[in-house]
Design an enzyme around this catalytic site. Structure first.
Site, PDB file in Angstrom:
ATOM      1  N   LEU A 185       0.874  -1.168   0.000  1.00 23.73           N
ATOM      2  CA  LEU A 185       0.000   0.000   0.000  1.00 23.73           C
ATOM      3  C   LEU A 185       0.912   1.219   0.000  1.00 23.73           C
ATOM      4  O   LEU A 185       1.540   1.527   1.006  1.00 23.73           O
ATOM      5  CB  LEU A 185      -0.898   0.009   1.247  1.00 23.73           C
ATOM      6  CG  LEU A 185      -2.181  -0.822   1.215  1.00 23.73           C
ATOM      7  CD1 LEU A 185      -1.909  -2.277   0.869  1.00 23.73           C
ATOM      8  CD2 LEU A 185      -2.893  -0.738   2.566  1.00 23.73           C
ATOM      9  N   SER A 241       1.235   5.197  -0.399  1.00 26.03           N
ATOM     10  CA  SER A 241       0.513   6.461  -0.425  1.00 26.03           C
ATOM     11  C   SER A 241       1.228   7.445  -1.338  1.00 26.03           C
ATOM     12  O   SER A 241       2.448   7.623  -1.249  1.00 26.03           O
ATOM     13  CB  SER A 241       0.403   7.046   0.988  1.00 26.03           C
ATOM     14  OG  SER A 241      -0.368   6.195   1.810  1.00 26.03           O
ATOM     15  N   CYS A 286       2.999  10.395  -3.062  1.00 24.17           N
ATOM     16  CA  CYS A 286       3.869  11.458  -2.557  1.00 24.17           C
ATOM     17  C   CYS A 286       4.441  12.178  -3.765  1.00 24.17           C
ATOM     18  O   CYS A 286       5.426  11.723  -4.351  1.00 24.17           O
ATOM     19  CB  CYS A 286       4.979  10.877  -1.680  1.00 24.17           C
ATOM     20  SG  CYS A 286       6.175  12.122  -1.112  1.00 24.17           S
ATOM     21  N   ASP A 332      -1.919  11.071  11.296  1.00 26.11           N
ATOM     22  CA  ASP A 332      -2.054  10.199  10.132  1.00 26.11           C
ATOM     23  C   ASP A 332      -3.539  10.062   9.842  1.00 26.11           C
ATOM     24  O   ASP A 332      -4.272   9.467  10.627  1.00 26.11           O
ATOM     25  CB  ASP A 332      -1.418   8.839  10.403  1.00 26.11           C
ATOM     26  CG  ASP A 332      -1.251   7.993   9.146  1.00 26.11           C
ATOM     27  OD1 ASP A 332      -2.063   8.166   8.207  1.00 26.11           O
ATOM     28  OD2 ASP A 332      -0.331   7.159   9.097  1.00 26.11           O
ATOM     29  N   ARG A 373      -4.908   8.541   7.218  1.00 24.42           N
ATOM     30  CA  ARG A 373      -5.179   7.523   6.203  1.00 24.42           C
ATOM     31  C   ARG A 373      -6.130   6.441   6.703  1.00 24.42           C
ATOM     32  O   ARG A 373      -6.005   5.937   7.805  1.00 24.42           O
ATOM     33  CB  ARG A 373      -3.870   6.888   5.740  1.00 24.42           C
ATOM     34  CG  ARG A 373      -3.018   7.813   4.909  1.00 24.42           C
ATOM     35  CD  ARG A 373      -1.681   7.204   4.579  1.00 24.42           C
ATOM     36  NE  ARG A 373      -0.849   7.016   5.765  1.00 24.42           N
ATOM     37  CZ  ARG A 373       0.389   6.554   5.726  1.00 24.42           C
ATOM     38  NH1 ARG A 373       0.937   6.217   4.565  1.00 24.42           N
ATOM     39  NH2 ARG A 373       1.086   6.425   6.844  1.00 24.42           N
TER      40      ARG A 373
END
Length: 230
Positions: A76, A78, A80, A151, A153
């Protein structure tokens, strides 16, 4: 004395438990040759989805050919922009992405590219947090100073994507225990969490140390000497 009301002889149906997000489905599959600046290349299948719970345009990158019955390797990752695209040395995202593509291609599996810039706070907020880090705050303290979560997420959409791809069991390529914990809560079987490499620079070592100390990332703390100290 008032009487208690009699039980309803015809009660309505009991409320149903929350079924969670509805399943997602595959929208498009397309073959794309990936080429990196260091010369590494691999062909991938990029997959888009219908019905993701957060409405974001997340992407699955299917790599390699797993052996029959083998558990796929999954990352996974994320998004950037600064690290993945511009090669920023303030984080380790670009090198992690490059490493993950090759390791997954070698074994067979999927990289989920999740549109969660700045641990979910967005690009502008991430750059605002960078400005505060330049004043001495760590990455988590900077988010808090902006009244933002450390965080933000949520990996529900990632679990939907795995479900749409028929992946129920996986090995997770990650140093972040929260990713594995969330996926397990969402019904995926994470057999093993496989650590990534350690990609330190003079500009990101404080960031990596904060991830170890604040959110239990599995990185070798003794190697993360703050090169800016002293």
């Amino acid at each position: 004395m008032p009487h208690s009301p009699a039980p309803d002889p015809h009660p309505g149906p009991a409320p149903s438990p929350d079924p969670g997000p509805s399943p997602a489905s595959v929208r498009t599959r397309v073959r794309v040759p990936l080429r990196f600046g260091d010369g590494y290349g691999v062909d991938a299948e990029l997959i888009t989805f219908h019905g993701l719970t957060d409405g974001q345009e997340h992407l699955a990158v299917v790599l390699g050919d797993p052996a029959p019955g083998a558990v796929p390797l999954v990352r996974l990752h994320s998004e950037c922009l600064t690290g993945d695209v511009f090669g920023s040395a303030r984080c380790d995202c670009g090198p992690q992405l490059r490493e993950a593509v090759e390791r997954i291609a070698d074994r067979g599996g999927v990289l989920l590219y999740l549109r969660q810039e700045g641990r979910g706070i967005g690009l502008y907020n991430k750059l605002d947090a960078y400005a505060l880090q330049d004043q001495g705050l760590d990455t988590y303290e900077a988010n808090a100073a902006l009244d933002l979560p450390e965080d933000a997420r949520d990996y529900t959409a990632a679990a939907q994507m795995l479900g749409a791809l028929g992946i129920g069991e996986l090995d997770l390529l990650s140093n972040n225990p929260d990713k594995a914990e969330q996926l397990r809560t969402l019904g995926a079987t994470v057999r093993e969490r496989v650590p990534t490499g350690v990609f330190t620079t003079a500009h990101n070592v404080r960031y990596l140390r904060a991830k170890v100390l604040q959110t239990r990332h599995t990185l070798p703390l003794a190697q993360l000497v703050d090169r800016t100290a002293g």
